[in-house]
Design a protein around this motif. Structure first.
Motif, PDB file in Angstrom:
ATOM      1  N   CYS A 281       0.830  -1.209   0.000  1.00 30.41           N
ATOM      2  CA  CYS A 281       0.000   0.000   0.000  1.00 30.41           C
ATOM      3  C   CYS A 281       0.866   1.260   0.000  1.00 30.41           C
ATOM      4  O   CYS A 281       0.526   2.257  -0.654  1.00 30.41           O
ATOM      5  N   LEU A 282       1.973   1.221   0.736  1.00 29.06           N
ATOM      6  CA  LEU A 282       2.887   2.362   0.719  1.00 29.06           C
ATOM      7  C   LEU A 282       3.456   2.601  -0.669  1.00 29.06           C
ATOM      8  O   LEU A 282       3.573   3.745  -1.129  1.00 29.06           O
ATOM      9  N   LEU A 283       3.832   1.517  -1.349  1.00 34.85           N
ATOM     10  CA  LEU A 283       4.352   1.644  -2.712  1.00 34.85           C
ATOM     11  C   LEU A 283       3.299   2.279  -3.621  1.00 34.85           C
ATOM     12  O   LEU A 283       3.586   3.211  -4.377  1.00 34.85           O
ATOM     13  N   GLY A 381      -4.203  11.772   2.887  1.00 35.33           N
ATOM     14  CA  GLY A 381      -4.048  11.916   4.330  1.00 35.33           C
ATOM     15  C   GLY A 381      -4.552  10.704   5.089  1.00 35.33           C
ATOM     16  O   GLY A 381      -3.942  10.284   6.084  1.00 35.33           O
ATOM     17  N   LEU A 382      -5.662  10.130   4.658  1.00 35.86           N
ATOM     18  CA  LEU A 382      -6.171   8.914   5.294  1.00 35.86           C
ATOM     19  C   LEU A 382      -5.165   7.773   5.174  1.00 35.86           C
ATOM     20  O   LEU A 382      -4.946   7.013   6.132  1.00 35.86           O
ATOM     21  N   LEU A 383      -4.536   7.644   4.015  1.00 39.49           N
ATOM     22  CA  LEU A 383      -3.506   6.609   3.839  1.00 39.49           C
ATOM     23  C   LEU A 383      -2.315   6.879   4.760  1.00 39.49           C
ATOM     24  O   LEU A 383      -1.829   5.977   5.454  1.00 39.49           O
ATOM     25  N   ALA A 384      -1.848   8.129   4.770  1.00 38.04           N
ATOM     26  CA  ALA A 384      -0.673   8.474   5.567  1.00 38.04           C
ATOM     27  C   ALA A 384      -0.909   8.252   7.049  1.00 38.04           C
ATOM     28  O   ALA A 384       0.032   7.956   7.796  1.00 38.04           O
ATOM     29  N   SER A 385      -2.163   8.361   7.496  1.00 41.88           N
ATOM     30  CA  SER A 385      -2.460   8.213   8.925  1.00 41.88           C
ATOM     31  C   SER A 385      -2.337   6.777   9.411  1.00 41.88           C
ATOM     32  O   SER A 385      -2.249   6.545  10.625  1.00 41.88           O
ATOM     33  N   GLN A 386      -2.345   5.805   8.515  1.00 42.87           N
ATOM     34  CA  GLN A 386      -2.420   4.408   8.923  1.00 42.87           C
ATOM     35  C   GLN A 386      -1.177   3.575   8.608  1.00 42.87           C
ATOM     36  O   GLN A 386      -0.772   2.736   9.412  1.00 42.87           O
ATOM     37  N   LEU A 387      -0.587   3.779   7.445  1.00 40.87           N
ATOM     38  CA  LEU A 387       0.335   2.781   6.919  1.00 40.87           C
ATOM     39  C   LEU A 387       1.650   2.698   7.679  1.00 40.87           C
ATOM     40  O   LEU A 387       2.181   1.597   7.880  1.00 40.87           O
ATOM     41  N   GLY A 388       2.205   3.828   8.114  1.00 42.86           N
ATOM     42  CA  GLY A 388       3.454   3.767   8.869  1.00 42.86           C
ATOM     43  C   GLY A 388       3.303   2.969  10.146  1.00 42.86           C
ATOM     44  O   GLY A 388       4.149   2.140  10.497  1.00 42.86           O
ATOM     45  N   ASN A 389       2.190   3.182  10.856  1.00 44.54           N
ATOM     46  CA  ASN A 389       1.961   2.466  12.106  1.00 44.54           C
ATOM     47  C   ASN A 389       1.708   0.977  11.851  1.00 44.54           C
ATOM     48  O   ASN A 389       2.174   0.120  12.605  1.00 44.54           O
TER      49      ASN A 389
END
Length: 542
Positions: A281-283, A381-389
């Motif tokens: 998902c990050l990719l 922003g919704l993606l960024a809020s979840q994927l790192g964690n």
């Protein structure tokens, strides 16, 4: 506030490196003018920056394990500052590529995996989710400030001042280095797998190089390549060579593990479903974002004729809503579950891209364009809020640096592919549309068609229409045919832009396929003292 001091210092590094890329994207036209080059050359410089980071992130993560994450974070900042200083004074495109793409890229490859691991080490449970939401928010802030600050400085002063300012910020971060803490190492330090590092870097470089050059070389039929392979364009062969080298890398890593030696990447990590989904998902996220952030500034600057500051103003809605959504939604994953949030984000992105496609016209509708940009920012922003964690919480403490390397490898490989692939599709679609329109335009004589065909064989660039007009006049075409050729090129520009943006929409839809193993959430389940996000991710993976 003392509790969050380390996050402020670590997050500043994240902000700085996102700011860097967004400044470059909004300054494309000025860079083309300053270095007397073409859009494709700046595309190559931007791609090389992401590629250097992608190729060396795994090495950076492993070096953090060997020398200490805090030490590597600080050393990486020094390297990054040196690259920024060289970029600020770059007299030629090659020096720009050395300072920004190579030296800054290497510094970032040292900083980012260590930063991700240090955040995870410094915070637990709910605080960790908040910390990664803030990190995502600071990435959004970098995207927010980058186009506006970079646009203003580029238009009214010079883009070089941004990179000079980065040197000052790096120095300030280094002054507060004591707030960053790291637990003492237990056990012997691992060793670097040099062969694995070389294979991984070479494989990634060959793959991205093939994609980047596809617009110039052609995919199958040769367009303008330096050589051919059995009469075909070398593109697929170069990409295939990259895939082959990566296959050798995987074999080498398995062999080292079987022999009890330390690999560059512990491949069993990739068998963790939540980690694998998070990385994919990050990719996808960065491929979509960087593909759009390469394409949209071209539309605004080359087609609409806006300067860098005007471009930054029109990109501000995506930046502001990305920052807001990433911060506000940082806790949403604990209630709705990361899987639902990510899928909602992809639906939002798909809707934004459809809306954006409707705004690509000769005369921009600022209100519609701003609405599409704002919706795009919400999805990102919704993606960024979840994927790192999700990624960091799927492994144990001792694996943080290695997974940080994987995390930023995925992100920067996505960034490199986004700029390379979407840029290549843009140029390819432009060439195809322009060729078709010239052949079908009854206003053009056979001689004009032949001259245009000959010019296209040498390649095509995404340039303002007045350059096409000047080129047509320079070869002696009569005014009606000059106007016809200019009209055809202007129409083809829009076709190329729409094809590139549509491709990001296809990637968005395809990204649903890799969300199946993201955590589903823990709503309603009692929490035990000391439970951290890793347990959430492991227990709730569907």
């Amino acid at each position: 506030m003392t509790h969050w001091r380390a996050l402020i210092v670590l997050g500043t590094a994240q902000f700085l490196m996102v700011l860097d890329t967004s400044v470059m994207n909004v300054s494309i036209s000025q860079l083309v003018e300053d270095f007397d080059t073409e859009v494709t050359a700046i595309q190559a410089v931007i791609t090389l920056y992401s590629l250097v980071m992608a190729a060396f992130m795994l090495i950076g993560g492993r070096l953090g394990d060997i020398f200490g994450r805090r030490r590597l974070f600080l050393l990486g900042l020094v390297v990054y500052g040196i690259g920024s200083a060289l970029t600020a004074v770059a007299p030629t495109l090659w020096v720009l590529a050395l300072g920004w793409s190579v030296i800054e890229g290497l510094g970032a490859a040292m900083v980012l995996p260590a930063m991700a691991a240090l955040v995870a080490e410094s915070y637990r449970g709910r605080d960790r989710a908040v910390a990664y939401g803030v990190i995502g928010g600071l990435a959004g802030a970098g995207i927010a400030v980058g186009p506006l600050l970079g646009g203003w400085v580029t238009t009214y002063l010079t883009w070089r001042l941004v990179f000079a300012g980065e040197v000052v910020v790096v120095a300030a971060v280094l002054c507060f280095r004591r707030v960053i803490k790291e637990s003492p190492r237990t056990g012997p330090a691992p060793r670097l797998d040099g062969v694995g590092a070389a294979l991984a870097a070479a494989g990634l470089a060959l793959g991205v190089l093939g994609v980047l050059q596809s617009g110039t070389w052609g995919w199958v039929q040769p367009a303008n390549p330096p050589f051919t392979v059995l009469g075909f364009a070398p593109t697929l062969f170069v990409i295939g060579a990259g895939v082959l080298v990566l296959a050798v890398f995987l074999h080498w890593e398995r062999r080292r593990e079987a022999q009890g030696a330390e690999p560059l990447v512990h491949l069993p990590l990739l068998k963790k479903p939540a980690l694998r989904s998070g990385l994919m998902c990050l990719l996808s996220q960065n491929l979509i974002l960087l593909g759009l952030f390469f394409t949209i500034p071209l539309y605004l600057q080359v087609v609409q004729g806006f300067d860098a500051f005007q471009t930054g103003l029109r990109l501000l809605p995506v930046s502001v809503t990305m920052l807001a959504a990433s911060v506000i939604a940082s806790r949403l994953g604990r209630v709705a579950g990361p899987r639902r949030v990510v899928r909602g984000a992809l639906v939002t992105l798909a809707a934004a891209i459809v809306w954006l496609l409707a705004t690509i016209d000769p005369d921009i509708d600022d209100a519609q364009f701003a609405g599409a940009m704002a919706l795009l920012g919400v999805g990102m922003g919704l993606l960024a809020s979840q994927l790192g964690n999700v990624v960091q919480s799927s492994v144990g403490e001792e694996e943080r640096s290695e997974v940080g390397g994987l995390q930023f490898t995925a992100q920067n490989l996505g960034s490199a592919l986004g700029t390379a692939l979407i840029g290549s599709l843009l140029i390819g679609a432009l060439a195809h549309a322009f060729t078709t329109q010239v052949e079908d335009d009854a206003r053009l004589s056979a001689e004009a068609r032949q001259q245009t065909s000959t010019a296209l064989e040498a390649g095509i660039s995404f340039v303002p229409t007045d350059q096409v007009t000047s080129a047509a006049e320079s070869v002696g075409l009569p005014p009606p045919e000059v106007d016809a050729l200019t009209d055809s090129y202007a129409s083809s520009q829009l076709d190329g832009l729409k094809a590139a943006i549509l491709a990001t929409g296809g990637i968005t839809v395809a990204s649903f396929l890799v969300t199946g193993h993201l955590p589903t959430g823990t709503a309603g389940r009692p929490k035990q003292p000391g439970t951290d996000e890793r347990a959430d991710a492991a227990d709730s993976t569907g």
